[in-house]
Design an enzyme around this catalytic site. Structure first.
Site, PDB file in Angstrom:
ATOM      1  N   ASN A  28       0.835  -1.218   0.000  1.00 21.44           N
ATOM      2  CA  ASN A  28       0.000   0.000   0.000  1.00 21.44           C
ATOM      3  C   ASN A  28       0.866   1.263   0.000  1.00 21.44           C
ATOM      4  O   ASN A  28       0.341   2.364   0.043  1.00 21.44           O
ATOM      5  CB  ASN A  28      -0.979   0.004   1.180  1.00 21.44           C
ATOM      6  CG  ASN A  28      -0.270   0.090   2.532  1.00 21.44           C
ATOM      7  OD1 ASN A  28       0.963   0.153   2.586  1.00 21.44           O
ATOM      8  ND2 ASN A  28      -1.039   0.089   3.604  1.00 21.44           N
TER       9      ASN A  28
ATOM     10  N   LYS B 174       4.623  -8.815  16.534  1.00 16.14           N
ATOM     11  CA  LYS B 174       5.410  -9.892  15.906  1.00 16.14           C
ATOM     12  C   LYS B 174       5.166 -11.223  16.613  1.00 16.14           C
ATOM     13  O   LYS B 174       4.986 -12.259  15.973  1.00 16.14           O
ATOM     14  CB  LYS B 174       6.903  -9.538  15.924  1.00 16.14           C
ATOM     15  CG  LYS B 174       7.275  -8.414  14.981  1.00 16.14           C
ATOM     16  CD  LYS B 174       7.102  -8.834  13.538  1.00 16.14           C
ATOM     17  CE  LYS B 174       7.014  -7.666  12.586  1.00 16.14           C
ATOM     18  NZ  LYS B 174       6.594  -7.996  11.237  1.00 16.14           N
TER      19      LYS B 174
ATOM     20  N   TYR C  75       5.090  -2.971  19.193  1.00 15.87           N
ATOM     21  CA  TYR C  75       5.585  -3.514  17.924  1.00 15.87           C
ATOM     22  C   TYR C  75       6.008  -4.979  18.112  1.00 15.87           C
ATOM     23  O   TYR C  75       5.611  -5.869  17.355  1.00 15.87           O
ATOM     24  CB  TYR C  75       6.772  -2.682  17.398  1.00 15.87           C
ATOM     25  CG  TYR C  75       7.548  -3.399  16.310  1.00 15.87           C
ATOM     26  CD1 TYR C  75       7.000  -3.576  15.043  1.00 15.87           C
ATOM     27  CD2 TYR C  75       8.818  -3.931  16.564  1.00 15.87           C
ATOM     28  CE1 TYR C  75       7.704  -4.254  14.056  1.00 15.87           C
ATOM     29  CE2 TYR C  75       9.525  -4.607  15.582  1.00 15.87           C
ATOM     30  CZ  TYR C  75       8.967  -4.769  14.328  1.00 15.87           C
ATOM     31  OH  TYR C  75       9.665  -5.454  13.365  1.00 15.87           O
TER      32      TYR C  75
ATOM     33  N   SER D 111      11.045 -11.055  14.150  1.00 17.90           N
ATOM     34  CA  SER D 111      12.157 -10.229  14.617  1.00 17.90           C
ATOM     35  C   SER D 111      12.741 -10.811  15.887  1.00 17.90           C
ATOM     36  O   SER D 111      12.028 -11.423  16.698  1.00 17.90           O
ATOM     37  CB  SER D 111      11.608  -8.827  14.901  1.00 17.90           C
ATOM     38  OG  SER D 111      12.554  -8.078  15.634  1.00 17.90           O
TER      39      SER D 111
ATOM     40  N   THR E 190      13.231  -9.178  18.270  1.00 15.59           N
ATOM     41  CA  THR E 190      12.557  -8.466  19.361  1.00 15.59           C
ATOM     42  C   THR E 190      11.643  -9.412  20.151  1.00 15.59           C
ATOM     43  O   THR E 190      11.336  -9.127  21.313  1.00 15.59           O
ATOM     44  CB  THR E 190      11.784  -7.241  18.814  1.00 15.59           C
ATOM     45  OG1 THR E 190      11.418  -6.398  19.893  1.00 15.59           O
ATOM     46  CG2 THR E 190      10.538  -7.642  18.055  1.00 15.59           C
TER      47      THR E 190
HETATM   48  P1  NAD Z   1       9.559  -1.411   5.316  1.00 16.35           P
HETATM   49  O1  NAD Z   1       8.670  -0.462   6.035  1.00 16.35           O
HETATM   50  O2  NAD Z   1      10.653  -0.847   4.466  1.00 16.35           O
HETATM   51  O3  NAD Z   1       8.678  -2.390   4.402  1.00 16.35           O
HETATM   52  C1  NAD Z   1       7.360  -2.783   4.752  1.00 16.35           C
HETATM   53  C2  NAD Z   1       6.477  -2.568   3.539  1.00 16.35           C
HETATM   54  O4  NAD Z   1       5.143  -2.991   3.865  1.00 16.35           O
HETATM   55  C3  NAD Z   1       6.376  -1.094   3.120  1.00 16.35           C
HETATM   56  O5  NAD Z   1       6.625  -0.992   1.729  1.00 16.35           O
HETATM   57  C4  NAD Z   1       4.930  -0.701   3.468  1.00 16.35           C
HETATM   58  O6  NAD Z   1       4.435   0.277   2.564  1.00 16.35           O
HETATM   59  C5  NAD Z   1       4.215  -2.047   3.373  1.00 16.35           C
HETATM   60  N1  NAD Z   1       2.994  -2.179   4.190  1.00 16.35           N
HETATM   61  C6  NAD Z   1       2.865  -1.939   5.527  1.00 16.35           C
HETATM   62  N2  NAD Z   1       1.594  -2.194   5.918  1.00 16.35           N
HETATM   63  C7  NAD Z   1       0.923  -2.621   4.827  1.00 16.35           C
HETATM   64  C8  NAD Z   1      -0.412  -3.057   4.597  1.00 16.35           C
HETATM   65  N3  NAD Z   1      -1.335  -3.070   5.568  1.00 16.35           N
HETATM   66  N4  NAD Z   1      -0.751  -3.447   3.357  1.00 16.35           N
HETATM   67  C9  NAD Z   1       0.149  -3.426   2.324  1.00 16.35           C
HETATM   68  N5  NAD Z   1       1.424  -3.014   2.487  1.00 16.35           N
HETATM   69  C10 NAD Z   1       1.804  -2.623   3.724  1.00 16.35           C
HETATM   70  O7  NAD Z   1      10.163  -2.414   6.398  1.00 16.35           O
HETATM   71  P2  NAD Z   1      11.382  -3.435   6.280  1.00 16.35           P
HETATM   72  O8  NAD Z   1      12.519  -2.896   7.050  1.00 16.35           O
HETATM   73  O9  NAD Z   1      11.568  -3.857   4.880  1.00 16.35           O
HETATM   74  O10 NAD Z   1      10.802  -4.644   7.140  1.00 16.35           O
HETATM   75  C11 NAD Z   1      10.068  -5.700   6.528  1.00 16.35           C
HETATM   76  C12 NAD Z   1       9.516  -6.596   7.620  1.00 16.35           C
HETATM   77  O11 NAD Z   1      10.575  -7.073   8.422  1.00 16.35           O
HETATM   78  C13 NAD Z   1       8.537  -5.911   8.567  1.00 16.35           C
HETATM   79  O12 NAD Z   1       7.513  -6.820   8.879  1.00 16.35           O
HETATM   80  C14 NAD Z   1       9.383  -5.633   9.792  1.00 16.35           C
HETATM   81  O13 NAD Z   1       8.598  -5.573  10.961  1.00 16.35           O
HETATM   82  C15 NAD Z   1      10.316  -6.829   9.790  1.00 16.35           C
HETATM   83  N6  NAD Z   1      11.586  -6.568  10.462  1.00 16.35           N
HETATM   84  C16 NAD Z   1      12.367  -5.524  10.054  1.00 16.35           C
HETATM   85  C17 NAD Z   1      13.566  -5.261  10.709  1.00 16.35           C
HETATM   86  C18 NAD Z   1      14.425  -4.095  10.293  1.00 16.35           C
HETATM   87  O14 NAD Z   1      15.309  -3.704  11.067  1.00 16.35           O
HETATM   88  N7  NAD Z   1      14.243  -3.503   9.108  1.00 16.35           N
HETATM   89  C19 NAD Z   1      13.982  -6.097  11.766  1.00 16.35           C
HETATM   90  C20 NAD Z   1      13.185  -7.169  12.149  1.00 16.35           C
HETATM   91  C21 NAD Z   1      11.975  -7.398  11.476  1.00 16.35           C
END
Ligand code: NAD
Ligand code: UDP
Length: 348
Positions: free
Chosen positions: A32, A152, A148, A124, A126
């Site tokens: 989105n 998870k 958050y 994560s 976390t």
């Molecule tokens: P990010 O925010 O760059 O990517 C998430 C994407 O999901 C975004 O493009 C956002 O627009 C989309 N999105 C969010 N809610 C939505 C919805 N309801 N419908 C459709 N699209 C939606 O985050 P990231 O860093 O790429 O992380 C990806 C995943 O990994 C996440 O679930 C995050 O919680 C998890 N994670 C990330 C990290 C980190 O440090 N980056 C660490 C542990 C876990």
């Protein structure tokens, strides 16, 4: 395989779409764009030689999601879509529950309606809260310290319950430690909006002159140099792990792992390097890789932080045949290349 990648326009999702294409798989992005720029799709196209199929859809919009599944013919789903800021989740917890849990339930329901029975979920480290012992393996006690993290942990439990109720459904929750770095091309990377919460993007913005000094949160932790220690993992290694997970779920005959297979049902797997690096070690590695100096001040500890977190990554090797290959120098070099080529992120 054709893979639906929810949240595929984000930081980790975009790198995974490139890794999938490199292995001959077709990624179909559903996002989105609440935290990503649609221009990332052009960058993915430049790296893969073709524009990825992409749908601007919110996972909580069941009708729109069903239309994507109906036309999809998907073999599996990778679910990155979530809100991810710890601080924001403490201010707006209900938005986090609605988006992260509502989105996960909606996605599982659409998968069920369309007979898609393989899922890889972004979890994560976390979910381990404050470690009782290190390194952390997957049997460590689970506890969360903020909304958050709770999304998870609950999402993992929802997925496990869905697997228990449907013997065909198999899912892997990948527990990421600290993803950093960028694609070596410098075309895709992490583009946080506003002040970065995380260490590496903050260091990058200091290096490029957008922020004056780094604040190091605490110099009195019980660690090698008094600063916090984490298990940083290159995003390209992380992306590759998703391809391993998808291929492991595909098994031999192309159907999800049957009863008795180690990946039958729900499995949680750590993704880390297995080595702790302190804030000051990362600063020094970044200075060496970039040739820039990173001025810093040691300030008070950040509320909710813990001293030291690093993974036992052996289960990923045993079950997925994956281990991290890129070191901290590559993480810093690639983060710096992305930042210096795109000082304003995808906006320029
Ligand atoms: P990010 O925010 O760059 O990517 C998430 C994407 O999901 C975004 O493009 C956002 O627009 C989309 N999105 C969010 N809610 C939505 C919805 N309801 N419908 C459709 N699209 C939606 O985050 P990231 O860093 O790429 O992380 C990806 C995943 O990994 C996440 O679930 C995050 O919680 C998890 N994670 C990330 C990290 C980190 O440090 N980056 C660490 C542990 C876990
Ligand atoms: N950190 C810091 N200054 C910052 C951001 C983070 O000193 O501006 C420290 C933080 O206290 C922790 C480490 O860097 O020890 C990693 O923090 P990050 O937020 O990137 O990851 P997490 O704490 O979620 O593991």
């Amino acid at each position: 395989m054709r893979i639906l990648v929810a949240g595929g326009a984000g930081y980790i999702g975009s790198h995974t779409c490139v890794a999938l294409a490199e292995r001959g798989h077709q990624a179909v992005i559903v996002d989105n764009h609440c935290n990503s720029a649609p221009t990332v799709l052009d960058r993915i196209a430049r790296l893969t030689g073709g524009a990825p199929e992409a749908h601007r859809v919110d996972l909580r919009d069941a009708a729109a999601l069903d239309r994507v599944f109906a036309d999809g013919g998907f073999d599996a789903v990778i679910h990155f879509a979530a809100l991810k800021s710890v601080g924001e989740s403490c201010v707006r917890p209900l938005d986090y529950f609605e988006n992260n849990l509502g989105g996960t339930v909606g996605l599982l329901q659409s998968m069920q309606r369309h007979g898609v029975d393989r899922l890889v979920f972004s979890s994560s480290a976390t979910v381990y809260g404050e470690p009782e012992a290190l390194p952390l393996d997957e049997s460590a006690r689970l506890s969360v310290t903020n909304p958050y993290g709770r999304t998870k942990l609950i999402a993992e439990q929802i997925i496990a319950d869905a697997c228990a109720a449907d013997v065909r459904l198999c899912a892997i929750s990948l527990r990421y430690f600290n993803p950093v770095g960028a694609h070596p091309s410098g075309l895709i990377g992490e583009a946080p909006s506003g002040v970065p919460n995380n260490l590496m993007p903050y260091i990058c913005q200091v290096a490029v002159g957008q922020r004056a000094r780094l604040q190091v949160f605490g110099g009195d932790w019980p660690t090698i140099d008094g600063t916090g220690v984490r298990d940083y993992i290159h995003v390209v290694d992380l992306a590759r792990a998703h391809v391993h997970a998808i291929e492991a779920l595909a098994g031999e005959g192309g159907s999800a792992p049957a009863a008795g297979h180690p990946l039958h049902g729900h499995t949680a797997i750590n993704l880390g390097v297995g080595r702790g690096i302190s804030v000051l070690e990362l600063v020094r590695a970044f200075e060496a890789a970039s040739g820039r100096s990173i001025p810093y001040d040691i300030v008070a500890r950040r509320p909710g932080d813990v001293a030291e977190v690093y993974a036992d990554p052996r289960l990923a090797e045993a079950l997925l045949g994956w281990r991290a290959a890129l070191d901290v120098d590559a993480m810093c070099r690639d983060a710096w290349r992305w930042q210096s080529m795109n000082p304003g992120g995808y906006a320029g």
